[in-house]
Write an enzyme that holds these catalytic residues in place. Structure first.
Site, PDB file in Angstrom:
ATOM      1  N   CYS A   1       0.781  -1.368  -0.057  1.00 17.83           N
ATOM      2  CA  CYS A   1       0.024  -0.107   0.119  1.00 17.83           C
ATOM      3  C   CYS A   1       0.810   1.279  -0.021  1.00 17.83           C
ATOM      4  CB  CYS A   1      -0.917  -0.157   1.290  1.00 17.83           C
ATOM      5  SG  CYS A   1      -2.055   1.381   1.166  1.00 17.83           S
ATOM      6  N   CYS A   2       1.875   1.273   0.834  1.00 19.37           N
ATOM      7  CA  CYS A   2       2.621   2.563   0.803  1.00 19.37           C
ATOM      8  C   CYS A   2       3.603   2.576  -0.509  1.00 19.37           C
ATOM      9  CB  CYS A   2       3.800   2.314   2.174  1.00 19.37           C
ATOM     10  SG  CYS A   2       3.238   2.524   3.629  1.00 19.37           S
TER      11      CYS A   2
ATOM     12  N   CYS B   1       8.151   3.564   5.497  1.00 24.09           N
ATOM     13  CA  CYS B   1       6.941   3.565   4.604  1.00 24.09           C
ATOM     14  C   CYS B   1       7.638   3.031   3.153  1.00 24.09           C
ATOM     15  CB  CYS B   1       6.128   4.669   4.336  1.00 24.09           C
ATOM     16  SG  CYS B   1       7.112   5.995   3.834  1.00 24.09           S
TER      17      CYS B   1
ATOM     18  N   CYS C   1      -0.956   8.736   7.011  1.00 25.36           N
ATOM     19  CA  CYS C   1      -2.368   8.587   7.010  1.00 25.36           C
ATOM     20  C   CYS C   1      -3.363   8.154   8.143  1.00 25.36           C
ATOM     21  CB  CYS C   1      -2.313   7.266   5.972  1.00 25.36           C
ATOM     22  SG  CYS C   1      -1.489   7.491   4.470  1.00 25.36           S
TER      23      CYS C   1
ATOM     24  N   CYS D   1      -3.569   4.602   9.670  1.00 23.92           N
ATOM     25  CA  CYS D   1      -2.277   3.907   9.948  1.00 23.92           C
ATOM     26  C   CYS D   1      -1.633   4.826  11.021  1.00 23.92           C
ATOM     27  CB  CYS D   1      -1.158   3.739   8.797  1.00 23.92           C
ATOM     28  SG  CYS D   1      -2.074   2.898   7.639  1.00 23.92           S
TER      29      CYS D   1
HETATM   30 FE1  SF4 Z   1      -1.428   2.862   2.995  1.00 26.59          FE
HETATM   31 FE2  SF4 Z   1      -1.226   2.969   5.329  1.00 26.59          FE
HETATM   32 FE3  SF4 Z   1       1.028   3.436   4.100  1.00 26.59          FE
HETATM   33 FE4  SF4 Z   1      -0.940   5.318   3.943  1.00 26.59          FE
HETATM   34  S1  SF4 Z   1       0.570   4.734   5.463  1.00 26.59           S
HETATM   35  S2  SF4 Z   1       0.036   4.449   2.346  1.00 26.59           S
HETATM   36  S3  SF4 Z   1      -2.691   4.060   4.265  1.00 26.59           S
HETATM   37  S4  SF4 Z   1      -0.184   1.625   4.459  1.00 26.59           S
END
Ligand code: SF4
Length: 254
Positions: A118-119, A227, A199, A202
């Protein structure tokens, strides 16, 4: 594009103040330098210092699509206070769609590799696209923030660009003192006990005694709390991320 400066220049800048480092970067790279910020205290201090040197300094932020509303409020605040354009960088919509279709919208709570995916899609790949138009970028990294950041240098080569971290040797107290002295706007979530803000799904507030990044991906007990923007996953984690990413990119192309 200029070549990356000699390492001896980087070594010399280790002894320079934050203002001197920013002055050097702005003079050397001009419009090919931009401040990357998520509107946390460090990014705001850097913006405040840089705007005094060059009011037209470039600023960009990664709009992952999952930011807390208070971060958008900060974006408005920054535009009004400093008169700068905040360049927002979004993820590739088709990549996000393919990832969510395969793993769901809250995949990050599943496993560390899924969180890394996701990151990667919402932050790292958009950052890489943005860096394609820059020679240098400025970050708010500080060595004190987390053990993963303990060796951050003020100026370093990274991703083929010059990465400038003017506050690398600042303490939390120095950041807070600068904020007070110059009345720098602060992200409202600090008031709610947050010490590092990313985010919405998170990030949480931290408890007394926890380190600054304990509220990031708090459900992960042994991850690096990074991340992928500043420190890429290594070994097994990197291989798992590669597999997950190639599956998503393949689905996107289909
Ligand atoms: Fe995805 Fe969480 Fe990373 Fe944001 S912090 S990009 S929502 S995993």
């Amino acid at each position: 594009m200029n070549a990356v400066p000699e390492l001896s220049t980087f070594d010399r800048l280790e002894q320079a103040t934050a203002t001197e480092v920013l002055q050097w970067g702005l003079e050397k790279f001009g419009n090919s330098l931009a401040i990357a910020t998520a509107f946390q205290a460090e990014g705001m201090v850097i913006l405040d210092i840089a705007a005094r040197i060059s009011p037209s300094v470039r600023v960009f932020t990664l709009d992952t699509g999952r930011l807390p509303n208070q971060t958008y409020d900060m974006m408005e605040m920054v535009r009004a206070r400093y008169g700068v354009t905040v360049e927002t960088v979004s993820p590739d919509a088709a990549e996000v769609e393919a990832m969510v279709a395969r793993h769901g919208p809250n995949l990050f709570y599943g496993t560390v590799p899924l969180r890394n995916l996701c990151c990667e899609i919402r932050k790292v790949r958009p950052l890489e696209r943005k860096l394609g138009e820059l020679e240098a970028w400025v970050t708010g990294l500080r060595r004190e923030q987390h053990e993963s950041r303990s060796e951050v240098r003020k100026v370093a080569a990274s991703r083929g660009k010059v990465k400038i971290s003017p506050l690398a040797d600042w303490s939390t107290e120095q950041v807070q003192a600068y904020v007070r002295e110059h009345d720098v706007p602060m992200h409202p979530l600090y008031e709610a006990g947050y010490r590092s803000i990313g985010c919405a799904p998170c990030t949480r507030a931290v408890q007394p005694g926890e380190d600054d990044r304990a509220g990031r991906w708090w459900w992960e007990l042994d991850s690096s709390k990074e991340c992928g923007i500043h420190f890429t996953p290594e070994g097994k984690a990197e291989r798992k991320l590669d597999v997950l990413l190639s599956e998503v990119l393949e689905a996107r192309r289909a």
